[in-house]
Design a protein around this motif. Structure first.
Motif, PDB file in Angstrom:
ATOM      1  N   ASN A   1      -4.851   0.517  14.349  1.00  0.00           N
ATOM      2  CA  ASN A   1      -4.540  -0.868  13.999  1.00  0.00           C
ATOM      3  C   ASN A   1      -3.182  -1.285  14.558  1.00  0.00           C
ATOM      4  OD1 ASN A   1      -2.581   0.159  12.268  1.00  0.00           O
ATOM      5  ND2 ASN A   1      -3.528  -0.619  10.386  1.00  0.00           N
ATOM      6  N   HIS A   2      -2.768  -2.502  14.212  1.00  0.00           N
ATOM      7  CA  HIS A   2      -1.528  -3.053  14.755  1.00  0.00           C
ATOM      8  C   HIS A   2      -0.299  -2.266  14.314  1.00  0.00           C
ATOM      9  CE1 HIS A   2      -3.405  -6.590  16.513  1.00  0.00           C
ATOM     10  NE2 HIS A   2      -4.033  -6.837  15.373  1.00  0.00           N
ATOM     11  N   GLU A   3      -0.405  -1.519  13.228  1.00  0.00           N
ATOM     12  CA  GLU A   3       0.730  -0.753  12.717  1.00  0.00           C
ATOM     13  C   GLU A   3       0.760   0.672  13.243  1.00  0.00           C
ATOM     14  OE1 GLU A   3      -0.222  -0.961   8.651  1.00  0.00           O
ATOM     15  OE2 GLU A   3       0.044  -3.133   8.491  1.00  0.00           O
TER      16      GLU A   3
ATOM     17  N   ARG B   1      -4.586   4.820  12.063  1.00  0.00           N
ATOM     18  CA  ARG B   1      -5.960   4.943  12.546  1.00  0.00           C
ATOM     19  C   ARG B   1      -6.958   4.912  11.394  1.00  0.00           C
ATOM     20  NH1 ARG B   1      -7.357   9.571  16.605  1.00  0.00           N
ATOM     21  NH2 ARG B   1      -6.873  10.839  14.767  1.00  0.00           N
ATOM     22  N   VAL B   2      -8.130   4.329  11.673  1.00  0.00           N
ATOM     23  CA  VAL B   2      -9.231   4.396  10.718  1.00  0.00           C
ATOM     24  C   VAL B   2      -9.699   5.849  10.644  1.00  0.00           C
ATOM     25  CG1 VAL B   2     -11.541   3.557  10.159  1.00  0.00           C
ATOM     26  CG2 VAL B   2      -9.909   2.042  11.332  1.00  0.00           C
ATOM     27  N   ARG B   3      -9.906   6.343   9.450  1.00  0.00           N
ATOM     28  CA  ARG B   3     -10.280   7.742   9.255  1.00  0.00           C
ATOM     29  C   ARG B   3     -11.676   8.015   9.826  1.00  0.00           C
ATOM     30  NH1 ARG B   3      -6.852  10.044   5.346  1.00  0.00           N
ATOM     31  NH2 ARG B   3      -5.749   8.509   4.059  1.00  0.00           N
TER      32      ARG B   3
ATOM     33  N   LEU C   1      -9.640  -6.775   8.521  1.00  0.00           N
ATOM     34  CA  LEU C   1      -8.836  -6.599   7.313  1.00  0.00           C
ATOM     35  C   LEU C   1      -8.001  -5.328   7.376  1.00  0.00           C
ATOM     36  CD1 LEU C   1     -11.357  -7.661   4.521  1.00  0.00           C
ATOM     37  CD2 LEU C   1      -9.520  -9.019   5.534  1.00  0.00           C
ATOM     38  N   LEU C   2      -8.476  -4.331   8.115  1.00  0.00           N
ATOM     39  CA  LEU C   2      -7.728  -3.091   8.305  1.00  0.00           C
ATOM     40  C   LEU C   2      -6.665  -3.216   9.385  1.00  0.00           C
ATOM     41  CD1 LEU C   2     -10.600  -0.438   8.084  1.00  0.00           C
ATOM     42  CD2 LEU C   2      -8.988  -1.116   6.281  1.00  0.00           C
ATOM     43  N   GLY C   3      -6.607  -4.375  10.045  1.00  0.00           N
ATOM     44  CA  GLY C   3      -5.581  -4.611  11.058  1.00  0.00           C
ATOM     45  C   GLY C   3      -5.942  -4.158  12.447  1.00  0.00           C
ATOM     46  N   VAL C   4      -7.215  -3.899  12.714  1.00  0.00           N
ATOM     47  CA  VAL C   4      -7.650  -3.462  14.041  1.00  0.00           C
ATOM     48  C   VAL C   4      -7.654  -4.666  14.977  1.00  0.00           C
ATOM     49  CG1 VAL C   4      -9.583  -2.490  15.345  1.00  0.00           C
ATOM     50  CG2 VAL C   4      -8.996  -1.566  13.094  1.00  0.00           C
ATOM     51  N   PRO C   5      -7.141  -4.538  16.213  1.00  0.00           N
ATOM     52  CA  PRO C   5      -7.072  -5.672  17.139  1.00  0.00           C
ATOM     53  C   PRO C   5      -8.443  -6.207  17.523  1.00  0.00           C
ATOM     54  CG  PRO C   5      -5.653  -3.872  17.874  1.00  0.00           C
ATOM     55  CD  PRO C   5      -6.494  -3.326  16.766  1.00  0.00           C
TER      56      PRO C   5
ATOM     57  N   ARG D   1      -6.674  -1.504  -1.338  1.00  0.00           N
ATOM     58  CA  ARG D   1      -7.506  -0.332  -1.636  1.00  0.00           C
ATOM     59  C   ARG D   1      -8.325   0.073  -0.414  1.00  0.00           C
ATOM     60  NH1 ARG D   1      -8.608  -2.994  -6.490  1.00  0.00           N
ATOM     61  NH2 ARG D   1     -10.794  -3.331  -5.940  1.00  0.00           N
ATOM     62  N   LEU D   2      -8.850  -0.901   0.301  1.00  0.00           N
ATOM     63  CA  LEU D   2      -9.593  -0.594   1.522  1.00  0.00           C
ATOM     64  C   LEU D   2      -8.694   0.143   2.513  1.00  0.00           C
ATOM     65  CD1 LEU D   2     -11.503  -3.972   2.051  1.00  0.00           C
ATOM     66  CD2 LEU D   2     -12.556  -1.759   1.560  1.00  0.00           C
ATOM     67  N   ARG D   3      -7.486  -0.351   2.690  1.00  0.00           N
ATOM     68  CA  ARG D   3      -6.559   0.262   3.635  1.00  0.00           C
ATOM     69  C   ARG D   3      -6.159   1.671   3.183  1.00  0.00           C
ATOM     70  NH1 ARG D   3      -4.024  -3.376   7.211  1.00  0.00           N
ATOM     71  NH2 ARG D   3      -2.083  -2.186   7.129  1.00  0.00           N
ATOM     72  N   GLU D   4      -5.954   1.846   1.878  1.00  0.00           N
ATOM     73  CA  GLU D   4      -5.576   3.162   1.366  1.00  0.00           C
ATOM     74  C   GLU D   4      -6.686   4.174   1.601  1.00  0.00           C
ATOM     75  OE1 GLU D   4      -4.526   5.299  -2.926  1.00  0.00           O
ATOM     76  OE2 GLU D   4      -4.847   3.133  -2.795  1.00  0.00           O
ATOM     77  N   ARG D   5      -7.928   3.775   1.406  1.00  0.00           N
ATOM     78  CA  ARG D   5      -9.049   4.701   1.518  1.00  0.00           C
ATOM     79  C   ARG D   5      -9.465   4.969   2.962  1.00  0.00           C
ATOM     80  NH1 ARG D   5      -9.159   2.786  -3.394  1.00  0.00           N
ATOM     81  NH2 ARG D   5     -10.392   3.705  -5.096  1.00  0.00           N
TER      82      ARG D   5
END
Length: 249
Positions: free
Chosen positions: A26-28, A31-33, A161-165, A242-246
């Protein structure tokens, strides 16, 4: 990153478009797990070996079926979802209200069709996000008939929502063109059968990048942002957190 097909695409006998959404940055820089979230086509024809792989190797705990009830009755559902070890949520991403002042767009403009669908399924989309964010929900797979249209809408909103470009979201959507060619045409266009009897144009069978670009740009034009769109239906900042944390490393 997108074309890590040996890791991303899960070859199964009874599914042609079962894919891992992990690995996207993501922008930060997070990575998505991997092996937490999957997108797929219909799961009603999985072989015994497929079921062993999905339940065992992948450890899927939750299935979210985005198809209309009559599709489920005709094509079957994920038989391995037993309600205990694997939970099944039936959340059809089909519009039930079609007012005269909001007719279905021309179906060769899929981006416009996705925007049209989004105007009538906000509460269901929010429930999908709640399912994904729930305790012990992942690994989770969400799917429709071909894993292209309704699944594509959910994947795009979730990744955003997870910040992926956007360019990664668009590329992930277009992967159906590479791995889903064996999906039957009637399944590739199943979402449209709910709205008209005539067969859809050939373009409706495809997953061209510009369709997803149109969808994302249209959401922002109307609502300001994807977050503002989903907030209308109760997807608030704590739920997104919560979505981002998981789902993010």
């Amino acid at each position: 990153m997108v074309l890590e097909l040996e890791r991303r695409w899960i070859p199964l006998e009874g599914s042609r478009n079962f894919r891992d959404l992990g690995g996207y940055t993501n922008h930060e820089g997070r990575r998505v797990r991997w092996r937490h979230l999957f997108r797929a086509d219909a799961l009603g024809t999985l072989s015994d070996g497929d079921v062993q792989r999905v339940r065992g190797e992948l450890g899927v705990r939750t299935v979210v079926d985005l198809r209309h009830a009559r599709e489920c009755a005709l094509k079957g559902t994920a038989a391995f979802a037993d309600g205990e070890a694997v939970r099944l949520h039936h959340l059809p991403l089909n519009r039930t209200d079609v007012p005269d002042d909001d007719p279905l767009p021309e179906m060769d403009d899929l981006g416009a069709v996705y925007l049209w669908i989004s105007r009538g399924v906000g509460p269901v989309l929010a429930r999908v996000m709640q399912c994904i964010a729930a305790d012990d929900a992942v690994p989770l797979v969400f799917h429709c008939a071909a894993g292209k249209d309704r699944t594509g809408i959910i994947a795009a909103v979730l990744l955003e929502l997870l910040g992926v470009p956007d360019e990664v979201i668009v590329a992930d959507y277009a992967l159906t063109e590479l791995v889903g060619q064996d999906i039957r045409p009637e399944d590739r266009a199943a979402v449209f059968h709910a709205y008209q009897q005539d067969g859809p144009p050939a373009e409706a069978l495809n997953a061209r990048p510009h369709h997803m670009v149109t969808f994302l740009e249209g959401i922002r034009t109307v609502h300001g942002s994807v977050r503002d769109y989903v907030a209308t239906y109760g997807v608030n900042e704590p739920l997104i957190a919560r979505l981002r944390e998981r789902l993010l490393e």
